[in-house]
Design a protein around this motif. Structure first.
Motif, PDB file in Angstrom:
ATOM      1  N   GLU A  10       0.817  -1.220   0.000  1.00  0.00           N
ATOM      2  CA  GLU A  10       0.000   0.000   0.000  1.00  0.00           C
ATOM      3  C   GLU A  10       0.853   1.274   0.000  1.00  0.00           C
ATOM      4  O   GLU A  10       0.512   2.258  -0.656  1.00  0.00           O
ATOM      5  N   GLN A  11       1.967   1.255   0.707  1.00  0.00           N
ATOM      6  CA  GLN A  11       2.810   2.453   0.773  1.00  0.00           C
ATOM      7  C   GLN A  11       3.520   2.755  -0.549  1.00  0.00           C
ATOM      8  O   GLN A  11       4.125   3.825  -0.695  1.00  0.00           O
ATOM      9  N   ASP A  12       3.447   1.875  -1.546  1.00  0.00           N
ATOM     10  CA  ASP A  12       4.040   2.108  -2.869  1.00  0.00           C
ATOM     11  C   ASP A  12       3.183   3.019  -3.745  1.00  0.00           C
ATOM     12  O   ASP A  12       3.651   3.520  -4.757  1.00  0.00           O
ATOM     13  N   PHE A  13       1.927   3.209  -3.363  1.00  0.00           N
ATOM     14  CA  PHE A  13       0.966   3.842  -4.263  1.00  0.00           C
ATOM     15  C   PHE A  13       1.384   5.240  -4.703  1.00  0.00           C
ATOM     16  O   PHE A  13       1.267   5.565  -5.887  1.00  0.00           O
ATOM     17  N   ASN A  14       1.878   6.063  -3.801  1.00  0.00           N
ATOM     18  CA  ASN A  14       2.249   7.428  -4.191  1.00  0.00           C
ATOM     19  C   ASN A  14       3.377   7.437  -5.219  1.00  0.00           C
ATOM     20  O   ASN A  14       3.361   8.238  -6.164  1.00  0.00           O
ATOM     21  N   GLN A  15       4.348   6.550  -5.072  1.00  0.00           N
ATOM     22  CA  GLN A  15       5.425   6.472  -6.056  1.00  0.00           C
ATOM     23  C   GLN A  15       4.901   5.957  -7.402  1.00  0.00           C
ATOM     24  O   GLN A  15       5.350   6.404  -8.461  1.00  0.00           O
ATOM     25  N   ILE A  16       3.959   5.032  -7.358  1.00  0.00           N
ATOM     26  CA  ILE A  16       3.352   4.532  -8.594  1.00  0.00           C
ATOM     27  C   ILE A  16       2.613   5.662  -9.302  1.00  0.00           C
ATOM     28  O   ILE A  16       2.735   5.843 -10.512  1.00  0.00           O
ATOM     29  N   GLN A  17       1.871   6.451  -8.545  1.00  0.00           N
ATOM     30  CA  GLN A  17       1.164   7.583  -9.142  1.00  0.00           C
ATOM     31  C   GLN A  17       2.142   8.610  -9.710  1.00  0.00           C
ATOM     32  O   GLN A  17       1.868   9.226 -10.744  1.00  0.00           O
ATOM     33  N   ALA A  18       3.280   8.800  -9.074  1.00  0.00           N
ATOM     34  CA  ALA A  18       4.299   9.711  -9.615  1.00  0.00           C
ATOM     35  C   ALA A  18       4.828   9.185 -10.944  1.00  0.00           C
ATOM     36  O   ALA A  18       5.028   9.969 -11.895  1.00  0.00           O
ATOM     37  N   LEU A  19       5.029   7.875 -11.057  1.00  0.00           N
ATOM     38  CA  LEU A  19       5.440   7.289 -12.341  1.00  0.00           C
ATOM     39  C   LEU A  19       4.354   7.487 -13.390  1.00  0.00           C
ATOM     40  O   LEU A  19       4.645   7.829 -14.543  1.00  0.00           O
ATOM     41  N   ASN A  20       3.096   7.267 -12.996  1.00  0.00           N
ATOM     42  CA  ASN A  20       1.980   7.458 -13.933  1.00  0.00           C
ATOM     43  C   ASN A  20       1.931   8.900 -14.427  1.00  0.00           C
ATOM     44  O   ASN A  20       1.750   9.148 -15.622  1.00  0.00           O
ATOM     45  N   GLU A  21       2.097   9.835 -13.513  1.00  0.00           N
ATOM     46  CA  GLU A  21       2.051  11.245 -13.885  1.00  0.00           C
ATOM     47  C   GLU A  21       3.199  11.598 -14.833  1.00  0.00           C
ATOM     48  O   GLU A  21       2.991  12.283 -15.838  1.00  0.00           O
TER      49      GLU A  21
END
Length: 130
Positions: A10-21
């Protein structure tokens, strides 16, 4: 580079969203709540971590016997051309070796998948609002 494939947390989500952005995948970023829910409900969800940073990910769904569908595969620009995408695809397919792996490719990514011996197939898509 010390890289390792590991299950999504769950704590990976913000980094994943940064990659998506950074990739310009604006729908996944704009619909953050739905994107988080998709990750929480996906039974195929892995990341590659390098020195504490998420540099690649794969998210998908499988019935574990026949079908394995890759929803997203993304590698950070700084880590492309290192074979990380192929590592992620091989890793998840090895977990479900009896499945056929299916995915959608963009006009710019289809040659990558063809090089990895994926073959094109005909498919359809519809959203609830169409």
């Amino acid at each position: 580079m010390e890289q390792r494939i590991r299950p999504y947390e769950e704590q990976d989500f913000n980094q994943i969203q940064a990659l998506n952005e950074a990739e310009g995948w604006t729908q996944l970023v704009a619909r953050s709540d739905e994107t988080r829910q998709a990750w929480d409900h996906s039974n195929v969800a892995y990341v590659i971590e390098d020195a504490g940073d998420i540099v690649a990910y794969i998210r998908g769904l499988t019935d574990s016997a026949v079908s394995l569908y890759v929803c997203e595969l993304l590698i950070a620009p700084s880590h492309r051309q290192l074979g990380l995408g192929e590592q992620l695809l091989t890793h998840v397919h090895s977990l479900y070796p009896t499945t056929r792996m299916e995915l959608l490719a963009s006009a710019s990514s289809h040659t990558y998948y063809e090089r990895l011996s994926f073959r094109p197939f005909h498919g359809f898509r519809k959203t609830i609002h169409e």
